[in-house]
Design a protein around this motif. Structure first.
Motif, short mmCIF file in Angstrom:
data_model
loop_
_atom_site.label_atom_id
_atom_site.label_comp_id
_atom_site.label_asym_id
_atom_site.label_seq_id
_atom_site.Cartn_x
_atom_site.Cartn_y
_atom_site.Cartn_z
N UNK A 67 0.85 -1.19 0.00
CA UNK A 67 0.00 0.00 0.00
C UNK A 67 0.89 1.24 0.00
N UNK B 207 2.45 2.05 -3.26
CA UNK B 207 1.57 2.39 -4.38
C UNK B 207 1.24 1.23 -5.29
N UNK B 208 1.38 0.02 -4.78
CA UNK B 208 1.05 -1.14 -5.62
C UNK B 208 -0.41 -1.54 -5.41
N UNK B 209 -0.84 -1.49 -4.16
CA UNK B 209 -2.23 -1.85 -3.86
C UNK B 209 -3.13 -0.62 -3.84
N UNK B 210 -4.38 -0.80 -4.23
CA UNK B 210 -5.37 0.26 -4.20
C UNK B 210 -6.17 0.19 -2.90
N UNK B 211 -6.75 1.33 -2.52
CA UNK B 211 -7.52 1.40 -1.28
C UNK B 211 -8.60 0.31 -1.20
N UNK B 212 -9.41 0.12 -2.24
CA UNK B 212 -10.45 -0.91 -2.13
C UNK B 212 -9.89 -2.32 -1.89
#
Ligand code: B12
Lengths: 234, 521
Positions: free
Chosen positions: A64, A67-72
């Motif tokens: 996270x 910047x690899x994973x998205x909030x959802x």
């Protein structure tokens, strides 16, 4: 997907690895099932927590941050974590394992901004904290009631308006008056705050974002538990 | 300015001194507001717009919208024919639109204390206003810090001095040095005293809205009541935000009612971070925006039929990787075009846009992102463009340099909106005949008559040679802007005000401040 996979068929090491993947993928049912399997195999609840869940969420947190994973996606992962924690929490209490911590979090009176606060709540749950989210527009009475009911370790307050920021001090001063201030870690956040403001009102820390909130909460909890253990030893 | 008077530059002029004085003086405000003379840009046809209208009505009827903590609001809705379930209001299809069509004005005049600066909001007019709300201020010398009342006054002064800003705005920055429960008095007074342009009122509590109205009444004195209607003139436009998705709360409703009953304008704005407060798609965001706006606007008309109202849309996206709001991205520009068209179909003025950015300093990111919203806002025919100048950091900071840079751009956009001059002077056939093939136009009569106003000249852009730019200290845009705002503030003189009016305002403020203790909560 893990549909075809029988988690029971995995040995411990494989299963823990699979749990890390399942947390990453936000698979709540699979996490619940795997927690039960490990407990059934005689694992200590604390080991399930640290080796399977917390370690898995550490990876989620890292990706996270990078910047690899998205909030959802993180939301799903946190929900899976929360489900696993719900099974472990009573067992952890019984075995006297070190606490991760419980947090009461809310937006203060007059303020309805809650997107950031909810992100913090989500990330804290993802890190294994038990979070009681009391929503928006909270007068000091609401914080006091939540404290009485839930006995948290951490109180989190959010404010996004310069007109409502000062209310955080009202809450902290009330805790002081009641001689309760030192019973809790107080974290504050919201875009118009800064560190100087947090110091001025007597909070323990200002956190600029949800990831920092988790880090700070972990550090302060560790310090607190350390001093509790020290006191017990003395 | 196609119809501006061109001062003569004949041989019988007053020589160097006069011309230097005229050329170096700040340009006087050219027009009190813009009248658009270029076509509208549309991204959806009628069928697409009708689909969104249908969906918004479905949302209002089926999902419903909350009016929180306001029993009177629920009673008014019940009486108007809506279904009430707790605090949730289910509004039958078409009801909002029919209430709005029956009562809401298509345009209104917001009166300034200097009548030459009154603005018409609606139809084919555009009004530029400064940024609203930032708790921090930023400049090159001191960096970022909390705003104070002196910063507030400075931004009012700068907006007053800018020929391209038609409006003084509202919370140009938050004066954090003043007590929360009284600062609105000093804020409203600053707009009244340090500018003579129209301004916005306090919305953070109904009694603060009432103070704003009372001060406007003192300011306008005998002119307060319009003899033609017997109602107060509209002197204040105030920002009422929905708590999206689908919630109107008591604070905002309280301010809304206070203003509407006094015939003051409400700027009804669903402020949506798509992805968090509405679906991630343009149509989804427009549907939620339209539903909330129609409910809010119709409500103003239930409270006070005919009270001026604007449909506002503030849509930005969020970073799906952190939750942080993003600005100057293309999807919100699409939403802006659609919402402008929907407001026109509803028959009410439209607010959106601004020089929005997430940049922390007046850099290239700030400029690109700002342009990405200002240009669509202008092309969409937006009537009221709040946040035209100063916005940094997603609204967290008001920048001094950014302010004058944005105002400079607003001047460019005004010229763009003025469109193409087709008059004989614009056709310039005399010039083409006079010059003929192979010669230049610099000396011909037509050029001599028009050169001074032919091209909008930026007061900040540097078009000199590399060598000259270097010799002058290699200043970038922000550094030039820094010099400009300081010069403006140094030379500022407040517009005159009747001393009796000023005393009455100060007396009102003193009495209000004495009436209850300072409080920060
Ligand atoms: C979205 C938004 C709204 C939405 C809120 C919707 C919602 N459900 O939350 C709506 C439209 C309802 C709204 C309303 C208003 N808003 Co508003 N809003 C914003 C905006 C654009 C973004 C806030 C946001 O969600 N950011 C995204 C999240 C992820 O970030 P965050 O909140 O900062 O949270 C992060 C950190 O701060 C931290 N954190 C946050 N809380 C906590 C708590 C703890 C314990 C910890 C550890 C950490 C932590 O972690 C989070 C995650 O990383 C800001 C501007 C901005 N750029 O911040 C203005 C802003 C805050 N709003 C502002 C204003 C003025 C208002 C209104 C008064 C406007 C009006 N006239 O109606 C009303 C007030 C309503 C009220 N009574 O509260 C001003 C406030 C400035 C000031 N002068 O004080 C701002 C700065 C914008 C502006 N320039 O006008 N707003």
């Amino acid at each position: 997907m893990a549909d075809e996979l029988d988690l029971n068929s995995l040995n411990d090491e494989e299963l823990v690895g699979q749990m890390h993947d399942d947390l990453y993928d936000g698979l709540k049912d699979e996490i619940e099932q795997a927690v039960h399997i490990l407990l059934g195999r005689g694992w200590q609840p604390y080991d399930v927590l640290t080796q399977a869940l917390v370690e898995g969420m550490r990876v989620v947190g890292e990706d996270f941050r990078d910047g690899i994973l998205f909030v959802p996606e993180v939301l799903l992962a946190a929900n899976a974590m929360k489900a696993g924690m719900a099974i472990l929490r009573p067992l952890l209490a019984e075995t006297g394992a070190p606490k991760i911590g419980k947090m009461v979090i809310g937006t203060v009176k007059g303020d309805i901004h809650d997107i950031g606060k909810n992100l913090v709540a989500m990330m804290m749950e993802g890190a294994g904290f038990e979070v009681i989210n009391i929503g928006i527009n909270n007068a000091v009475e609401n914080f006091l009631a939540a404290i009485a009911e839930h006995q948290p370790d951490i109180i989190g307050m959010s404010a996004l308006l310069t007109t409502t920021m000062p209310y955080m001090k009202v809450v902290i001063d009330t805790l002081k008056e009641k001689g309760m201030r030192n019973d809790f870690i107080v974290l504050v956040g919201g875009a118009p705050l800064n560190e100087a403001f947090a110091n001025a009102i007597g909070a323990d820390a200002y956190c600029r974002d949800a990831a920092v909130a988790v880090e700070t909460a972990k550090n302060l909890m560790a310090r607190r538990q350390g001093s509790v253990q020290e006191r017990a030893r003395a | 300015m196609p119809d501006a008077e061109i001062p003569p530059v004949g041989r019988r002029g007053a020589g160097r001194a006069a011309r230097r004085a005229a050329r170096l003086a700040p340009v006087a405000a050219s027009v009190p507001f813009i009248t658009r003379r270029i076509p509208l840009y549309a991204v959806l046809n009628d069928e697409g717009l009708a689909l969104i209208e249908h969906n918004a009505d479905t949302v209002l009827e089926e999902v419903g919208i909350d009016f929180k903590g306001d029993a009177e609001a629920l009673a008014l809705w019940r009486e108007a024919g809506a279904g009430i379930d707790g605090e949730r209001v289910h509004i039958p299809r078409g009801l909002c639109r029919s209430i709005i069509a029956a009562h809401a004005p298509a345009h209104y005049t917001q009166h300034a204390r200097n009548p030459a600066r009154s603005v018409v909001i609606g139809d084919d007019h555009t009004v530029f206003a400064p940024a609203y709300g930032p708790p921090f201020v930023h400049d090159l010398d001191h960096g970022r810090r909390y705003g104070t009342i002196e910063d507030f006054r400075n931004f009012v002064r700068l907006a007053y001095l800018s020929p391209w800003l038609h409006h003084s705005g509202g919370t140009v920055c938050e004066p954090v040095d003043l007590p929360v429960n009284k600062r609105h008095l000093d804020m409203v007074y600053s707009h009244m005293r340090y500018s003579d342009k129209p301004f916005m009122g306090s919305v953070t509590a109904p009694e603060r809205a009432a103070d704003t109205v009372a001060m406007a009444e003192i300011l306008f004195g005998a002119d307060w009541i319009d003899p033609a209607t017997g109602r107060p003139r509209t002197a204040v436009t105030s920002l009422i935000n929905a708590n999206s998705p689908l919630v109107w709360d008591a604070t905002m409703l309280g301010a809304l009612k206070t203003y509407a009953r006094a015939n003051q304008a409400n700027l009804i704005t669903p402020f949506i971070l798509a992805g968090a407060m509405a679906p991630v798609t343009a149509v989804g965001a427009c549907t939620v925006t339209l539903a909330e706006a129609m409910a809010g606007i119709a409500f103003t008309q239930l409270v006070s039929p005919g009270a001026p109202v604007i449909l506002g849309s503030f849509c930005s996206s969020i970073s799906m990787k952190s939750g942080a709001p993003t600005f100057g991205t293309p999807e919100p520009s699409l939403v802006l075009f659609v919402m402008a068209a929907l407001a026109r179909r509803l028959g009410v003025p439209f607010r959106s846009g601004g020089a929005l950015c997430a940049a922390k300093i007046p850099d290239a990111q700030a400029a690109y992102e700002s342009a990405m919203t200002m240009l669509p806002a202008c092309l969409a025919g937006t009537n009221f463009i709040l946040h035209t100048a100063g916005w940094l950091e997603g609204g967290l900071a008001m920048g001094y340099e950014k302010f004058v840079m944005d105002a400079d751009q607003a001047g460019m956009l005004q010229t763009l909106l003025n469109g193409v001059d087709l008059s004989p002077g614009g056709q310039a056939m005399d010039a083409i005949r006079e010059v003929g093939p192979g010669r230049h136009f610099l000396g011909c009569a037509h050029t001599q008559a028009h050169f001074a106003t032919a091209f909008h000249t930026s007061s900040l852009a540097n078009n000199n040679s590399f060598e000259q730019w270097e010799a002058e200290g290699r200043q970038d845009m922000a550094q030039r802007a820094n010099a400009q705002w300081k010069r403006m503030l140094r030379d500022y003189e407040p517009p005159p005000i009747d001393p009796a009016t000023d005393d009455a305002l100060l007396d009102f403020i003193a009495r209000r401040k004495a009436a209850f203790p300072d409080s920060n909560v």
